[in-house]
Design a protein around this motif. Structure first.
Motif, PDB file in Angstrom:
ATOM      1  N   THR A  81      45.840  32.097  26.918  1.00 63.35           N
ATOM      2  CA  THR A  81      44.603  31.447  26.422  1.00 63.35           C
ATOM      3  C   THR A  81      43.597  32.203  25.380  1.00 63.35           C
ATOM      4  O   THR A  81      44.076  33.553  25.266  1.00 63.35           O
ATOM      5  CB  THR A  81      43.592  31.310  27.474  1.00 63.35           C
ATOM      6  N   THR A  82      42.866  31.706  24.635  1.00 68.53           N
ATOM      7  CA  THR A  82      42.140  32.667  23.794  1.00 68.53           C
ATOM      8  C   THR A  82      41.127  33.355  24.591  1.00 68.53           C
ATOM      9  O   THR A  82      40.530  33.021  25.545  1.00 68.53           O
ATOM     10  CB  THR A  82      41.376  31.901  22.660  1.00 68.53           C
ATOM     11  N   CYS A  83      40.655  34.668  24.190  1.00 74.02           N
ATOM     12  CA  CYS A  83      39.572  35.566  24.776  1.00 74.02           C
ATOM     13  C   CYS A  83      39.181  36.853  23.985  1.00 74.02           C
ATOM     14  O   CYS A  83      40.058  37.377  23.623  1.00 74.02           O
ATOM     15  CB  CYS A  83      40.098  35.900  26.036  1.00 74.02           C
ATOM     16  N   ASN A  84      37.905  36.675  23.914  1.00 77.68           N
ATOM     17  CA  ASN A  84      37.549  37.692  23.272  1.00 77.68           C
ATOM     18  C   ASN A  84      36.739  38.504  24.411  1.00 77.68           C
ATOM     19  O   ASN A  84      35.553  38.285  24.751  1.00 77.68           O
ATOM     20  CB  ASN A  84      36.120  37.299  21.980  1.00 77.68           C
ATOM     21  N   VAL A  85      37.327  39.597  24.671  1.00 82.43           N
ATOM     22  CA  VAL A  85      36.822  40.360  26.004  1.00 82.43           C
ATOM     23  C   VAL A  85      35.476  40.746  25.640  1.00 82.43           C
ATOM     24  O   VAL A  85      34.662  41.330  26.595  1.00 82.43           O
ATOM     25  CB  VAL A  85      37.768  41.507  26.236  1.00 82.43           C
ATOM     26  N   GLY A  86      34.833  40.997  24.593  1.00 80.06           N
ATOM     27  CA  GLY A  86      33.328  41.419  24.117  1.00 80.06           C
ATOM     28  C   GLY A  86      32.241  40.501  24.555  1.00 80.06           C
ATOM     29  O   GLY A  86      31.482  40.604  24.642  1.00 80.06           O
ATOM     30  N   GLY A  88      31.068  37.800  27.498  1.00 77.79           N
ATOM     31  CA  GLY A  88      31.145  37.628  28.850  1.00 77.79           C
ATOM     32  C   GLY A  88      31.749  36.313  29.356  1.00 77.79           C
ATOM     33  O   GLY A  88      32.503  36.207  30.310  1.00 77.79           O
ATOM     34  N   GLU A  89      31.253  35.359  28.352  1.00 72.55           N
ATOM     35  CA  GLU A  89      31.627  33.772  28.764  1.00 72.55           C
ATOM     36  C   GLU A  89      33.111  33.827  28.931  1.00 72.55           C
ATOM     37  O   GLU A  89      33.953  32.982  29.501  1.00 72.55           O
ATOM     38  CB  GLU A  89      31.183  32.853  28.158  1.00 72.55           C
ATOM     39  N   ASP A  90      34.112  34.600  27.686  1.00 68.97           N
ATOM     40  CA  ASP A  90      35.137  34.651  27.543  1.00 68.97           C
ATOM     41  C   ASP A  90      35.945  35.368  28.635  1.00 68.97           C
ATOM     42  O   ASP A  90      37.196  34.995  29.162  1.00 68.97           O
ATOM     43  CB  ASP A  90      35.534  35.330  26.096  1.00 68.97           C
ATOM     44  N   ARG A  91      35.553  36.376  29.188  1.00 66.21           N
ATOM     45  CA  ARG A  91      35.854  37.109  30.253  1.00 66.21           C
ATOM     46  C   ARG A  91      36.015  36.338  31.322  1.00 66.21           C
ATOM     47  O   ARG A  91      37.043  36.078  32.378  1.00 66.21           O
ATOM     48  CB  ARG A  91      35.175  38.473  30.598  1.00 66.21           C
ATOM     49  N   GLU A  92      34.678  35.500  31.624  1.00 62.48           N
ATOM     50  CA  GLU A  92      34.899  34.754  32.951  1.00 62.48           C
ATOM     51  C   GLU A  92      35.809  33.604  32.823  1.00 62.48           C
ATOM     52  O   GLU A  92      36.258  33.079  33.950  1.00 62.48           O
ATOM     53  CB  GLU A  92      33.310  34.140  33.096  1.00 62.48           C
TER      54      GLU A  92
END
Length: 273
Positions: A81-86, A88-92
């Motif tokens: 999946t795509t995720c920008n760890v910076g 919060g919504e992407d981390r969740e």
């Protein structure tokens, strides 16, 4: 006392050794951030070859699709999946998707990092420091905080932070980045005793100069590499696979008595704080 121990080992040889199957990660679910290239991808391959279902991510969908296809071609169980760890919504989203599609979380490899600055440290700005510390340190902690309850539900787990030799020897022109990597050594030591109560081990890997796209400016520069090679016992650039194997070891039962440690994989470069 020692004679009693040796007598026990002679009469029961299995008391002093682990079965070969201890290195298996079958049934485990591993999230690896920034894992479509370089060390992150190598970690996914190493964990996947040992039986883990790996969850890979990147900011770009095209990179995710390419990595997923590669891992599937190697008979590795993978979700991407795509995720920008910076963010919060992407981390969740990453954690929730992993729970929904894989049923739980056993391993977190925190590999994501940025370095938007190259130059004299005194020329770095507040915005640069905010960006580097937010992604390289704060996001690593917040990802850990998100996954810990789910690891605890499964009886334990493993967290591995990817630091750098720059944590020990700050590199010229990479001052803020180097400081962020030093912070991960401290985060490892701070988390390990608290999470041990939940049977979660926390360790760190500090790679040397590894041949990745992220470090191209270092290993493509002959002058820089000549200087580094003078400090190395193994006179070459490291490979991502050589770090992936260390990460997989730390996540296996072969490392069951290791926590709060940083393993340096630097080709013999001296490392100390």
């Amino acid at each position: 006392m020692l004679r009693c121990v040796f007598r026990c080992l002679r009469t029961n040889p299995t008391a002093g050794q682990r079965g070969m199957s201890q290195s298996s990660l079958a049934g485990k679910v591993a999230i690896i951030t920034a894992s479509t290239d370089g060390i992150g991808l190598a970690a996914a391959q190493a964990l996947g070859r040992r039986g883990a279902h790996v969850v890979v991510s990147s900011r770009q969908q095209a990179n995710v699709e390419k990595a997923v296809a590669l891992l599937k071609s190697q008979s590795i169980q993978v979700t991407g999946t795509t995720c920008n760890v910076g963010k919060g919504e992407d981390r969740e989203k990453l954690v929730q998707m992993t729970l929904e599609q894989c049923g739980g979380i056993d391993i977190l490899v925190s590999n994501a990092a940025v370095n938007p600055f190259f130059g004299n440290i005194l020329d770095s700005t507040e915005e640069i420091w905010d960006k580097i510390l937010s992604v390289n340190v704060k996001a690593a902690f917040l990802m850990t905080k998100l996954v810990v309850p789910h690891m605890a539900k499964r009886g334990g787990g493993n967290v591995v932070f990817v630091s750098s030799v720059a944590a020990y020897q700050p590199m010229l022109a990479l001052g803020p980045y180097s400081v962020s990597k030093t912070a991960l050594l401290g985060l490892t030591r701070a988390l390990a005793p608290e999470l041990a109560h939940s049977n979660i081990r926390v360790n760190c890997v500090a790679p040397g100069i590894i041949k990745t796209r992220f470090s191209t400016t270092l290993w493509e520069n002959d002058d820089i590499m000549d200087e580094f090679k003078r400090q190395l016992c193994i006179k070459r650039v490291g490979l991502p696979e050589e770090i992936g194997g260390v990460i997989a070891f730390l996540c296996s039962e072969d490392a069951s008595y290791i926590t709060g440690e940083t393993i340096t994989a630097t080709g013999g470069m001296s490392c100390r704080l």
